[in-house]
Every structure is written in structure tokens, then in C-alpha cells.
Write a protein that holds these residues in place. Structure first.
Motif, PDB file in Angstrom:
ATOM      1  N   ARG A   1       0.963  -1.300   0.194  1.00 30.23           N
ATOM      2  CA  ARG A   1       0.196   0.153   0.127  1.00 30.23           C
ATOM      3  C   ARG A   1       0.665   1.569   0.096  1.00 30.23           C
ATOM      4  O   ARG A   1       1.025   2.080   0.933  1.00 30.23           O
ATOM      5  N   ARG A   2       1.669   1.228  -0.847  1.00 31.22           N
ATOM      6  CA  ARG A   2       2.368   2.294  -1.327  1.00 31.22           C
ATOM      7  C   ARG A   2       1.734   3.618  -1.271  1.00 31.22           C
ATOM      8  O   ARG A   2       0.079   3.732  -2.554  1.00 31.22           O
ATOM      9  N   ALA A   3       1.941   4.961  -1.314  1.00 30.66           N
ATOM     10  CA  ALA A   3       1.709   6.572  -2.383  1.00 30.66           C
ATOM     11  C   ALA A   3       1.999   5.940  -3.434  1.00 30.66           C
ATOM     12  O   ALA A   3       2.856   5.833  -4.047  1.00 30.66           O
ATOM     13  N   PRO A   4       1.294   5.625  -4.592  1.00 32.19           N
ATOM     14  CA  PRO A   4       1.109   6.233  -5.920  1.00 32.19           C
ATOM     15  C   PRO A   4       2.666   7.630  -6.876  1.00 32.19           C
ATOM     16  O   PRO A   4       2.570   8.579  -6.034  1.00 32.19           O
ATOM     17  N   GLU A   5       3.770   6.345  -7.104  1.00 41.65           N
ATOM     18  CA  GLU A   5       4.996   7.309  -7.639  1.00 41.65           C
ATOM     19  C   GLU A   5       4.744   7.671  -9.051  1.00 41.65           C
ATOM     20  O   GLU A   5       5.670   6.295  -9.320  1.00 41.65           O
ATOM     21  N   GLN A   6       4.168   7.965  -9.407  1.00 38.26           N
ATOM     22  CA  GLN A   6       4.206   7.374 -11.318  1.00 38.26           C
ATOM     23  C   GLN A   6       5.320   7.984 -12.361  1.00 38.26           C
ATOM     24  O   GLN A   6       6.001   9.488 -12.282  1.00 38.26           O
ATOM     25  N   LYS A   7       5.552   6.970 -13.145  1.00 41.55           N
ATOM     26  CA  LYS A   7       6.959   7.472 -13.690  1.00 41.55           C
ATOM     27  C   LYS A   7       6.598   7.029 -15.322  1.00 41.55           C
ATOM     28  O   LYS A   7       5.635   6.396 -15.320  1.00 41.55           O
ATOM     29  N   ALA A   8       7.516   8.002 -16.130  1.00 41.36           N
ATOM     30  CA  ALA A   8       6.850   7.640 -18.030  1.00 41.36           C
ATOM     31  C   ALA A   8       8.335   7.282 -18.432  1.00 41.36           C
ATOM     32  O   ALA A   8       9.571   8.274 -17.825  1.00 41.36           O
ATOM     33  N   HIS A   9       8.518   6.600 -18.942  1.00 44.01           N
ATOM     34  CA  HIS A   9       9.807   6.227 -20.226  1.00 44.01           C
ATOM     35  C   HIS A   9       9.223   6.131 -21.476  1.00 44.01           C
ATOM     36  O   HIS A   9       8.159   5.315 -21.773  1.00 44.01           O
TER      37      HIS A   9
END
Length: 191
Positions: A113-121
Motif C-alpha cells: 500500500r504505497r502512495a502512487p509515484e508515477q513514472k514515464a519512460h
């Protein structure tokens, strides 16, 4: 057969490809291996000769055989060495060996249950839920995938995933760095 200098010259590009595939930084690798960032940078650029003392901790950190780092020829054993790699609490089990092209992994995600940390690549990803419930955030959309469901998306869209509840989730992930997409072909069986 390639001579020793030719084989060692290719190690840097292999190290860089493996690190990029794992979406990790030189600083992360340095912290895990104890090898300085500058040494890692010179290794990847081919300006530092790889030694056993450097390759052993790198192979261990990346969860690969030294053979993969130096490009040793296959020995004839057809088995895929499934060496799990832990990253951000998740366990990644590689199902493909060679760098480049579409990469396949089985991923086990604990109920953290982590807080979302969106990444893009760059790339394209296909996910199939083997068991459990997967919370997937794609841009502004959030969804829960259950066993037997799949999603595919361009990884240039910010994304993040985790277990959707208090149970682990197992996912099959196919990832193509160059935007390769999954093509499923089905043929009907004559009656």
C-alpha cells in the motif's frame, strides 16, 4: 571467436542496457555494490577495463550470471536461469535472458500500500494478472485488474502499480523498450 579485448569492449554496453532495463541510476547501483559512480560510468562508457572484482558485485546486484555481462556463448543448457531480483519491495523474476527486444518478467508484489509515484519512460508494456488484484494508475485513470485480466499501454504515459488490497499480487509483464507491442494470434480449430 572474438579476442579478449573485443569481448571486454562490449561489457560496458551490456552493463548500461541491464541498468536501463531495470530503470535504476548509477547512484543506486553504486549504493548497492560499493563501486563508485565514476567507476561505473567509466565501465559503461568502455573507458575502464572490467575486472572480476567489479563484475562479481554487478552480476549479483543485477541478478544475472557473469556470462551475461561478458556475452559468453551459450553452453547448450536450454533452461532459463530464474534469478529473482528485488526492487522497491517487489520481486522480479526474469523470463528472458538477452538484453534488448521484448523482456518478460513474473512480478510478485506484496501488499504494501504505497502512495502512487508515477513514472514515464520510452517503451510499451503488457501486464497480465496471474493472481490477486492489481491497482494500476495510468495518467489520471485508476483501475483494479483481477486474475485473468490484462492491460497494455505506452509507457510514456505516467504509470504506477501496486497490490490493490491486503494480499500479494502476481503479474506477468512483457516490456518492449522500443515500443514493441504484444501481438496475440489465435487460429480457430476445425470441428
Amino acid at each position: 571467436m572474438a579476442n579478449t579485448d573485443e569481448v571486454l569492449a562490449m561489457v560496458g554496453s551490456r552493463l548500461r542496457a541491464i541498468r536501463k532495463r531495470r530503470e535504476t541510476t548509477l547512484a543506486d547501483v553504486a549504493a548497492e555494490t560499493g563501486i563508485s559512480v565514476s567507476t561505473l560510468s567509466r565501465l559503461e562508457a568502455g573507458r575502464r577495463r572490467p575486472t572480476l572484482e567489479l563484475l562479481l558485485p554487478l552480476a549479483q546486484a543485477y541478478g544475472v550470471q557473469i556470462d551475461e555481462l561478458i556475452g559468453a556463448p551459450p553452453t547448450g543448457d536450454p533452461r532459463v536461469n530464474l534469478r529473482p531480483v528485488r526492487h522497491k519491495g517487489m520481486t522480479f523474476i526474469p523470463l528472458t535472458r538477452q538484453p534488448g527486444g521484448v523482456q518478460a518478467h513474473k512480478v510478485i508484489i506484496p501488499p504494501q500500500r504505497r502512495a502512487p509515484e508515477q513514472k514515464a519512460h520510452e517503451g510499451y508494456e503488457w501486464m497480465y494478472v496471474l493472481s490477486g488484484r492489481l491497482r494500476l494508475v495510468l495518467g489520471d485513470e485508476e483501475m483494479v485488474l483481477t486474475e485473468g485480466e490484462a492491460a497494455e499501454f505506452d509507457t510514456r504515459v505516467p504509470h504506477w502499480f501496486d497490490s490493490a488490497d491486503s494480499t500479494p499480487v502476481e503479474v506477468l509483464i512483457l516490456f518492449g523498450h522500443q515500443g514493441e507491442r504484444v501481438h496475440v494470434r489465435a487460429r480457430s480449430v476445425p470441428r
